[in-house]
Design a protein around this motif. Structure first.
Motif, short mmCIF file in Angstrom:
data_model
loop_
_atom_site.label_atom_id
_atom_site.label_comp_id
_atom_site.label_asym_id
_atom_site.label_seq_id
_atom_site.Cartn_x
_atom_site.Cartn_y
_atom_site.Cartn_z
N GLN A 1 19.55 3.33 71.00
CA GLN A 1 20.73 2.64 71.51
C GLN A 1 22.03 3.18 70.95
O GLN A 1 22.06 3.85 69.92
N PHE A 2 23.11 2.84 71.65
CA PHE A 2 24.45 3.21 71.23
C PHE A 2 24.67 2.72 69.80
O PHE A 2 24.37 1.58 69.51
N ASP A 3 25.17 3.56 68.85
CA ASP A 3 25.70 4.88 69.12
C ASP A 3 24.84 5.96 68.47
O ASP A 3 24.40 5.80 67.33
N CYS A 4 24.64 7.05 69.21
CA CYS A 4 23.80 8.13 68.70
C CYS A 4 24.02 9.38 69.56
O CYS A 4 23.50 9.46 70.67
N SER A 5 24.82 10.29 69.07
CA SER A 5 25.15 11.49 69.82
C SER A 5 24.90 12.71 68.93
O SER A 5 25.49 12.83 67.87
N ILE A 6 24.01 13.58 69.38
CA ILE A 6 23.66 14.74 68.54
C ILE A 6 24.45 15.97 68.96
O ILE A 6 24.52 16.29 70.15
N GLN A 7 25.03 16.63 67.98
CA GLN A 7 25.68 17.92 68.24
C GLN A 7 24.89 19.00 67.51
O GLN A 7 24.74 18.95 66.29
N PHE A 8 24.39 19.96 68.28
CA PHE A 8 23.71 21.11 67.67
C PHE A 8 24.75 22.20 67.45
O PHE A 8 25.63 22.40 68.31
N LEU A 9 24.64 22.89 66.35
CA LEU A 9 25.63 23.91 66.00
C LEU A 9 24.95 25.20 65.56
O LEU A 9 24.00 25.17 64.77
N ARG A 10 25.49 26.31 66.06
CA ARG A 10 24.98 27.60 65.63
C ARG A 10 25.58 27.99 64.27
O ARG A 10 24.90 28.57 63.44
N HIS A 11 26.86 27.67 64.09
CA HIS A 11 27.54 28.00 62.83
C HIS A 11 28.19 26.75 62.26
O HIS A 11 29.42 26.60 62.35
N PRO A 12 27.41 25.85 61.67
CA PRO A 12 28.02 24.61 61.16
C PRO A 12 29.13 24.88 60.16
O PRO A 12 30.07 24.10 60.05
N GLU A 13 29.07 26.02 59.47
CA GLU A 13 30.10 26.29 58.46
C GLU A 13 31.49 26.38 59.09
O GLU A 13 32.49 26.04 58.44
N GLU A 14 31.56 26.77 60.38
CA GLU A 14 32.89 26.82 61.03
C GLU A 14 33.45 25.42 61.24
O GLU A 14 34.64 25.18 61.09
N GLN A 15 32.57 24.51 61.59
CA GLN A 15 33.02 23.13 61.79
C GLN A 15 33.36 22.47 60.45
O GLN A 15 34.33 21.72 60.36
N VAL A 16 32.58 22.79 59.43
CA VAL A 16 32.86 22.23 58.10
C VAL A 16 34.18 22.80 57.57
O VAL A 16 34.97 22.10 56.94
N ARG A 17 34.44 24.04 57.88
CA ARG A 17 35.71 24.63 57.45
C ARG A 17 36.89 23.93 58.13
O ARG A 17 37.97 23.84 57.57
N THR A 18 36.64 23.46 59.36
CA THR A 18 37.69 22.78 60.12
C THR A 18 37.85 21.32 59.69
O THR A 18 38.96 20.80 59.64
N LEU A 19 36.74 20.63 59.43
CA LEU A 19 36.78 19.18 59.21
C LEU A 19 36.41 18.74 57.80
O LEU A 19 36.56 17.57 57.46
N GLY A 20 35.89 19.65 57.00
CA GLY A 20 35.37 19.26 55.70
C GLY A 20 36.46 19.13 54.65
O GLY A 20 37.27 20.03 54.46
N LEU A 21 36.49 17.99 54.00
CA LEU A 21 37.45 17.73 52.93
C LEU A 21 36.64 17.26 51.76
O LEU A 21 35.72 16.48 51.92
N ARG A 22 37.02 17.66 50.56
CA ARG A 22 36.28 17.16 49.41
C ARG A 22 37.23 16.74 48.30
O ARG A 22 37.39 17.44 47.32
N PRO A 23 37.90 15.59 48.49
CA PRO A 23 38.77 15.11 47.41
C PRO A 23 37.92 14.79 46.19
O PRO A 23 36.70 14.58 46.30
N ASP A 24 38.54 14.72 45.03
CA ASP A 24 37.81 14.51 43.77
C ASP A 24 36.89 13.30 43.81
O ASP A 24 35.77 13.34 43.31
N TYR A 25 37.39 12.22 44.43
CA TYR A 25 36.60 10.99 44.40
C TYR A 25 35.37 11.06 45.29
O TYR A 25 34.57 10.13 45.31
N LEU A 26 35.23 12.13 46.08
CA LEU A 26 34.02 12.25 46.91
C LEU A 26 33.08 13.34 46.39
O LEU A 26 32.07 13.64 47.00
N GLU A 27 33.41 13.96 45.28
CA GLU A 27 32.52 14.98 44.72
C GLU A 27 31.21 14.35 44.26
O GLU A 27 31.20 13.25 43.71
N THR A 28 30.12 15.05 44.51
CA THR A 28 28.84 14.61 43.98
C THR A 28 28.53 15.54 42.80
O THR A 28 28.21 16.71 43.00
N LEU A 29 28.67 15.01 41.61
CA LEU A 29 28.59 15.86 40.44
C LEU A 29 27.20 16.49 40.28
O LEU A 29 26.19 15.82 40.45
#
Ligand SMILES: *Cc1c(COP(=O)(O)O)cnc(C)c1O
Length: 467
Positions: A299-327
């Motif tokens: 059921q809603f919501d569930c939308s899958i995106q397949f990616l050939r180069h996920p690193e390009e999307q992570v480079r576009t959308l990925g943010l890692r402020p200090d408070y979200l670091e996993t030590l």
């Protein structure tokens, strides 16, 4: 509320749920509500003191079901389906019980790893190549936005996320006129602008013309634009149009353009090998989106995106402020770096329950039935007096029009559609095709039976003879 009270109410709600499903065939599919009907029954101001669940539930029963269109009704033939299934319902109950925020691996290790495995299961189920990874979004609109932002950044060599998209070269995106409005919206949000989403002419089969695409890209380069990417569709929303992915990929590879394939609805059909001819070449795409929350039964919501180069999307959308670091954990995946929102629901659990419950074979059987019954309905409606098929079945969708002797086809089809939906036994919706008002018919609700499709044909015939 005490947990002991929750226990009693949860049991009552399960009883209500079962009765609701058992009684669906008796309800009108489309809500008979008029605008304001619900609003007028809700107090103008919130209560200052707590109320009893008994009171709240009584009002729910009085106000809500009547005011809803029933998407799980087996005679829902409108839009596209938004199916749930009992295993998916159960999984969502557990998800809401645990109520976790699944933004990082650390905030939800099992949810994150199950997401990885379920995307991998779906990749195999759809016959896609091993080098694709993926992520689960809330909706195809979000996945498409992520893809369009990545197209933009790739074309600007990631200068947009740093200095802003303005003042850089002007990226352009290409799609056919049969693609969904979510592409237009993504282009607006990405700051690319509607004028730079170029809708390429389609051929007699409503597929984007590859020659026209190649010519447009060439002339845009000559004028100084930055061709960035192509959005191709497999199963367009209006009439189910499919672009020729392999021909589009030939051009994209020559031009170095990013390709996103929107198969939000029809992707589910690709669990059936015989349907895969409709997206031949898809294994070469950079990004593919499909919604298990439409036809498949998660059921809603569930939308899958397949990616050939996920690193390009992570480079576009990925943010890692200090408070979200996993030590101390570099090897883990944080799916929020792949998507626009930070917060994420545990969406993989319902896929796990669904796929294990029915098996791929059980899911394929339903999709194959829907496709066969849509074909049957198309043939039967074609034979009714005054009716013409305006687009043949693609997957399980076709469209038709009613133009009885001496009446205007738009006016008559509109009147027919209104009368059908007021009647309530079935629900259909419309689209514009070649400038004409046409009625869409899609078979896809999970519990639809052949008799339901027969009823739909009979209702259409009966109502057309009396209006
Ligand atoms: C439904 C649909 C969408 C939008 O899906 P959401 O998940 O509601 O954003 C996009 N493209 C196509 C082809 C669709 O059928």
């Amino acid at each position: 509320m005490l947990m002991s009270e929750y226990h009693d109410w949860a049991k009552r709600l399960v009883d209500w749920t079962v009765k609701y499903y058992e009684g669906l065939r008796e309800r009108p599919v489309r809500s008979p509500a008029q605008p304001g009907d619900t609003l007028h029954q809700l107090p103008l101001a919130p209560p200052e003191t707590g109320e009893d669940m008994a009171e709240i539930f009584k009002d729910f029963e009085r106000i809500v079901p009547e005011g809803m269109t029933h998407w799980q009704h087996p005679r829902f033939f409108a839009y596209f389906p938004a199916n749930t299934t009992p295993p998916s319902l159960l999984a969502e109950q557990l998800v809401s019980a645990i109520a976790a925020q699944c933004m990082l691996w650390q905030t939800s290790p099992a949810a994150t790893e199950m997401e990885t495995r379920m995307v991998e299961w779906m990749r195999q189920a759809l016959g896609l190549p091993e080098n694709l990874r993926g992520v689960i979004h809330d909706s195809a609109s979000s996945a498409t936005l992520a893809a369009v932002l990545t197209m933009r950044e790739r074309a600007l060599d990631w200068a947009g996320i740093k200095s802003g998209a303005a003042g850089q070269g002007q990226p352009r995106i290409y799609a056919s006129a049969q693609t969904h409005s979510s592409i237009d919206k993504a282009v607006w949000i990405a700051g690319i602008g509607q004028d730079n989403l170029i809708k390429i002419e389609t051929d007699g089969n409503w597929s984007m013309k590859p020659d026209a695409l190649a010519a447009q890209i060439k002339s845009d380069r000559a004028t100084g634009y930055l061709p960035a990417g192509i959005v191709a569709c497999t199963g367009g929303t209006s009439i189910g149009a499919c672009d020729r992915i392999d021909a589009i990929m030939d051009i994209a590879e020559t031009e170095g353009l990013y390709v996103h394939v929107d198969a939000a609805w029809a992707g589910s059909a690709m669990i059936c090998e015989e349907q895969r001819v409709h997206w031949r070449g898809v294994e070469r795409a950079d990004s593919i989106v499909f919604n298990p929350h439409k036809w498949l039964g998660a059921q809603f919501d569930c939308s899958i995106q397949f990616l050939r180069h996920p690193e390009e999307q992570v480079r576009t959308l990925g943010l890692r402020p200090d408070y979200l670091e996993t030590l101390g954990q570099d090897e883990i995946v944080n799916y929020s770096e792949w998507t626009v929102p930070l917060g994420r629901r545990f969406r993989a659990l319902k896929l796990w329950f669904l796929i294990r419950s029915y098996g791929l074979e059980g899911l394929r059987e339903r999709i194959r039935n829907h496709i066969a019954w849509a074909k049957l309905a198309e043939q039967r409606i074609a034979a009714l007096p005054g009716f013409t098929i305006t687009s043949n079945s693609r997957f399980s969708l076709f469209s038709f029009r009613w133009e009885p002797e001496g009446r205007d086809g738009d006016e008559a089809s509109m009147a027919l559609l209104e009368a059908i939906n007021d009647d309530g036994r079935i629900y259909l919706t419309q689209t514009k095709h070649r400038g004409d008002f046409v009625i869409r018919f899609q078979v896809g609700q999970f519990e639809t039976r052949r008799e339901d499709v027969e009823t739909a044909i009979a209702v259409i015939e009966e109502i057309s003879t009396r209006i």
